[in-house]
Design a protein around this motif. Structure first.
Motif, PDB file in Angstrom:
ATOM      1  N   ARG A  68      -6.709  11.260  15.272  1.00 48.87           N
ATOM      2  CA  ARG A  68      -5.460  11.480  15.995  1.00 48.87           C
ATOM      3  C   ARG A  68      -5.635  12.581  17.045  1.00 48.87           C
ATOM      4  N   ALA A  69      -6.335  13.662  16.689  1.00 46.63           N
ATOM      5  CA  ALA A  69      -6.557  14.756  17.638  1.00 46.63           C
ATOM      6  C   ALA A  69      -7.404  14.285  18.820  1.00 46.63           C
ATOM      7  N   ASP A  70      -8.447  13.506  18.552  1.00 46.88           N
ATOM      8  CA  ASP A  70      -9.277  12.977  19.634  1.00 46.88           C
ATOM      9  C   ASP A  70      -8.470  12.061  20.547  1.00 46.88           C
ATOM     10  N   ASN A  71      -7.629  11.228  19.961  1.00 48.04           N
ATOM     11  CA  ASN A  71      -6.794  10.343  20.770  1.00 48.04           C
ATOM     12  C   ASN A  71      -5.844  11.140  21.654  1.00 48.04           C
ATOM     13  N   GLU A  72      -5.253  12.205  21.112  1.00 52.35           N
ATOM     14  CA  GLU A  72      -4.328  13.015  21.904  1.00 52.35           C
ATOM     15  C   GLU A  72      -5.046  13.784  23.004  1.00 52.35           C
ATOM     16  N   LEU A  73      -6.282  14.219  22.749  1.00 47.48           N
ATOM     17  CA  LEU A  73      -7.029  14.974  23.757  1.00 47.48           C
ATOM     18  C   LEU A  73      -7.529  14.102  24.899  1.00 47.48           C
ATOM     19  N   HIS A  74      -7.776  12.835  24.634  1.00 47.69           N
ATOM     20  CA  HIS A  74      -8.451  11.998  25.627  1.00 47.69           C
ATOM     21  C   HIS A  74      -7.598  10.818  26.102  1.00 47.69           C
ATOM     22  N   SER A  75      -6.271  10.920  26.016  1.00 51.09           N
ATOM     23  CA  SER A  75      -5.434   9.801  26.456  1.00 51.09           C
ATOM     24  C   SER A  75      -4.156  10.315  27.094  1.00 51.09           C
ATOM     25  N   GLY A  84      10.819  14.136  30.176  1.00 51.16           N
ATOM     26  CA  GLY A  84       9.828  13.789  31.184  1.00 51.16           C
ATOM     27  C   GLY A  84       8.514  14.539  31.020  1.00 51.16           C
ATOM     28  N   GLN A  85       8.225  15.020  29.828  1.00 48.09           N
ATOM     29  CA  GLN A  85       6.969  15.735  29.583  1.00 48.09           C
ATOM     30  C   GLN A  85       5.902  14.729  29.163  1.00 48.09           C
ATOM     31  N   VAL A  86       4.771  14.767  29.851  1.00 47.88           N
ATOM     32  CA  VAL A  86       3.680  13.843  29.552  1.00 47.88           C
ATOM     33  C   VAL A  86       2.431  14.612  29.159  1.00 47.88           C
ATOM     34  N   ARG A  87       1.540  13.895  28.528  1.00 47.23           N
ATOM     35  CA  ARG A  87       0.253  14.447  28.116  1.00 47.23           C
ATOM     36  C   ARG A  87      -0.822  13.736  28.929  1.00 47.23           C
ATOM     37  N   GLU A  91      -9.976  16.095  30.194  1.00 48.11           N
ATOM     38  CA  GLU A  91     -10.914  16.084  31.321  1.00 48.11           C
ATOM     39  C   GLU A  91     -10.147  16.129  32.647  1.00 48.11           C
ATOM     40  N   ARG A  92      -9.069  15.353  32.738  1.00 49.03           N
ATOM     41  CA  ARG A  92      -8.250  15.330  33.949  1.00 49.03           C
ATOM     42  C   ARG A  92      -7.545  16.673  34.145  1.00 49.03           C
ATOM     43  N   ALA A  93      -7.070  17.273  33.062  1.00 45.90           N
ATOM     44  CA  ALA A  93      -6.406  18.568  33.155  1.00 45.90           C
ATOM     45  C   ALA A  93      -7.366  19.630  33.678  1.00 45.90           C
ATOM     46  N   MET A  94      -8.612  19.605  33.224  1.00 52.00           N
ATOM     47  CA  MET A  94      -9.589  20.581  33.716  1.00 52.00           C
ATOM     48  C   MET A  94      -9.866  20.367  35.204  1.00 52.00           C
ATOM     49  N   GLU A  95      -9.925  19.109  35.646  1.00 54.09           N
ATOM     50  CA  GLU A  95     -10.124  18.834  37.068  1.00 54.09           C
ATOM     51  C   GLU A  95      -8.959  19.387  37.891  1.00 54.09           C
ATOM     52  N   LEU A  96      -7.729  19.179  37.425  1.00 54.32           N
ATOM     53  CA  LEU A  96      -6.557  19.674  38.144  1.00 54.32           C
ATOM     54  C   LEU A  96      -6.532  21.198  38.216  1.00 54.32           C
ATOM     55  N   VAL A  97      -6.913  21.854  37.127  1.00 55.38           N
ATOM     56  CA  VAL A  97      -6.952  23.320  37.115  1.00 55.38           C
ATOM     57  C   VAL A  97      -7.962  23.826  38.137  1.00 55.38           C
ATOM     58  N   LEU A  98      -9.132  23.212  38.183  1.00 58.99           N
ATOM     59  CA  LEU A  98     -10.148  23.636  39.151  1.00 58.99           C
ATOM     60  C   LEU A  98      -9.673  23.406  40.580  1.00 58.99           C
ATOM     61  N   THR A  99      -9.038  22.268  40.828  1.00 60.16           N
ATOM     62  CA  THR A  99      -8.547  21.967  42.166  1.00 60.16           C
ATOM     63  C   THR A  99      -7.486  22.977  42.593  1.00 60.16           C
ATOM     64  N   GLU A 100      -6.517  23.264  41.718  1.00 58.41           N
ATOM     65  CA  GLU A 100      -5.463  24.218  42.047  1.00 58.41           C
ATOM     66  C   GLU A 100      -6.021  25.620  42.251  1.00 58.41           C
ATOM     67  N   ALA A 101      -6.984  26.007  41.421  1.00 60.10           N
ATOM     68  CA  ALA A 101      -7.578  27.335  41.566  1.00 60.10           C
ATOM     69  C   ALA A 101      -8.342  27.446  42.885  1.00 60.10           C
ATOM     70  N   ALA A 102      -9.029  26.361  43.283  1.00 52.46           N
ATOM     71  CA  ALA A 102      -9.766  26.384  44.546  1.00 52.46           C
ATOM     72  C   ALA A 102      -8.812  26.475  45.733  1.00 52.46           C
ATOM     73  N   GLU A 103      -7.632  25.866  45.610  1.00 50.71           N
ATOM     74  CA  GLU A 103      -6.644  25.922  46.680  1.00 50.71           C
ATOM     75  C   GLU A 103      -5.855  27.230  46.658  1.00 50.71           C
ATOM     76  N   GLY A 104      -5.978  27.993  45.572  1.00 45.90           N
ATOM     77  CA  GLY A 104      -5.291  29.277  45.471  1.00 45.90           C
ATOM     78  C   GLY A 104      -3.831  29.152  45.103  1.00 45.90           C
ATOM     79  N   LYS A 105      -3.427  28.077  44.472  1.00 47.26           N
ATOM     80  CA  LYS A 105      -2.014  27.919  44.114  1.00 47.26           C
ATOM     81  C   LYS A 105      -1.841  27.417  42.678  1.00 47.26           C
ATOM     82  N   PRO A 106      -2.333  28.165  41.713  1.00 45.25           N
ATOM     83  CA  PRO A 106      -2.121  27.736  40.323  1.00 45.25           C
ATOM     84  C   PRO A 106      -0.663  27.912  39.919  1.00 45.25           C
TER      85      PRO A 106
END
Length: 154
Positions: A68-75, A84-87, A91-106
Motif C-alpha cells: 500500500r505504501a509503495d502504491n501511494e508513493l508511486h501513483s 481538490g487535494q491530489v497525490r 518521482e514527479r514531486a522531486m522533479e517539480l521541486v527541482l524545477t521550482e527551486a531552479a526558477e527561484g519560486k518555491p
C-alpha cells in the motif's frame, strides 16, 4: 602387618599438596569450560529460534502495508476529492521541486533548519562601517580594506 604410620585406626600422614592443587585447578577449569559451552549453546539455540519464528517469515499484514505504501508513493490519486487535494508520484514531486527551486519560486519554506553564521569577507574597496550603496572612499592607512561583519541571522 601393621603400618607404622597408622595409629588408633586412622592415617596421620599429610596428603601430597601438589596433587591436590593440580586436581583442584583441573576441576575449576572443567566447570568454567562447561559453563561457557552451555551458555554459548543456549545463546545460539535461542538466536536461531528467534530468527525462525519472528524474523524469517514476513507477516501478511507487513507485506500488505509495504504494498500500500509503495502504491501511494508511486501513483496518482486523490487525498481529499472534495477539497481538490491530489497525490502525485514521488518521482514527479522531486522533479517539480527541482524545477521550482531552479526558477527561484518555491511554494514552501526552503531555508535550512540550522543557520550558520557567515564569516566576514574581505572586499576590495570596502570601508569598515560604510553603508551599502555608498561610494568607496580612499582606502584606510595600510592600503587594505575590510568589509564589516555580516549581520547575525535570527
Amino acid at each position: 602387618m601393621s603400618d607404622p604410620h597408622v595409629k588408633a585406626g586412622f592415617d596421620d600422614t599429610e596428603p601430597e599438596a601438589q596433587y591436590v592443587l593440580i586436581f583442584s585447578i583441573a576441576i575449576i577449569v572443567t566447570i568454567v569450560a562447561t559453563m561457557l559451552f552451555v551458555t554459548a549453546y543456549y545463546d545460539a539455540a535461542h538466536d536461531k529460534l528467534v530468527y525462525e519464528r519472528q524474523q524469517l517469515p514476513i507477516n501478511e499484514d507487513l507485506r500488505n502495508l509495504r504494498t500500500r505504501a509503495d502504491n501511494e508513493l508511486h501513483s496518482y490519486g486523490y487525498v481529499d476529492k472534495t477539497a481538490g487535494q491530489v497525490r502525485i508520484p514521488i518521482e514527479r514531486a522531486m522533479e517539480l521541486v527541482l524545477t521550482e527551486a531552479a526558477e527561484g519560486k518555491p511554494k514552501y519554506p526552503t531555508t535550512p533548519y540550522i543557520v550558520k553564521k557567515e564569516e566576514p569577507v574581505a572586499v576590495a574597496g570596502a570601508i569598515p562601517g560604510a553603508k551599502p550603496g555608498e561610494a568607496p572612499a580612499a582606502a584606510p592607512a595600510g592600503g587594505h580594506a575590510v568589509a564589516p561583519a555580516a549581520p547575525a541571522h535570527k
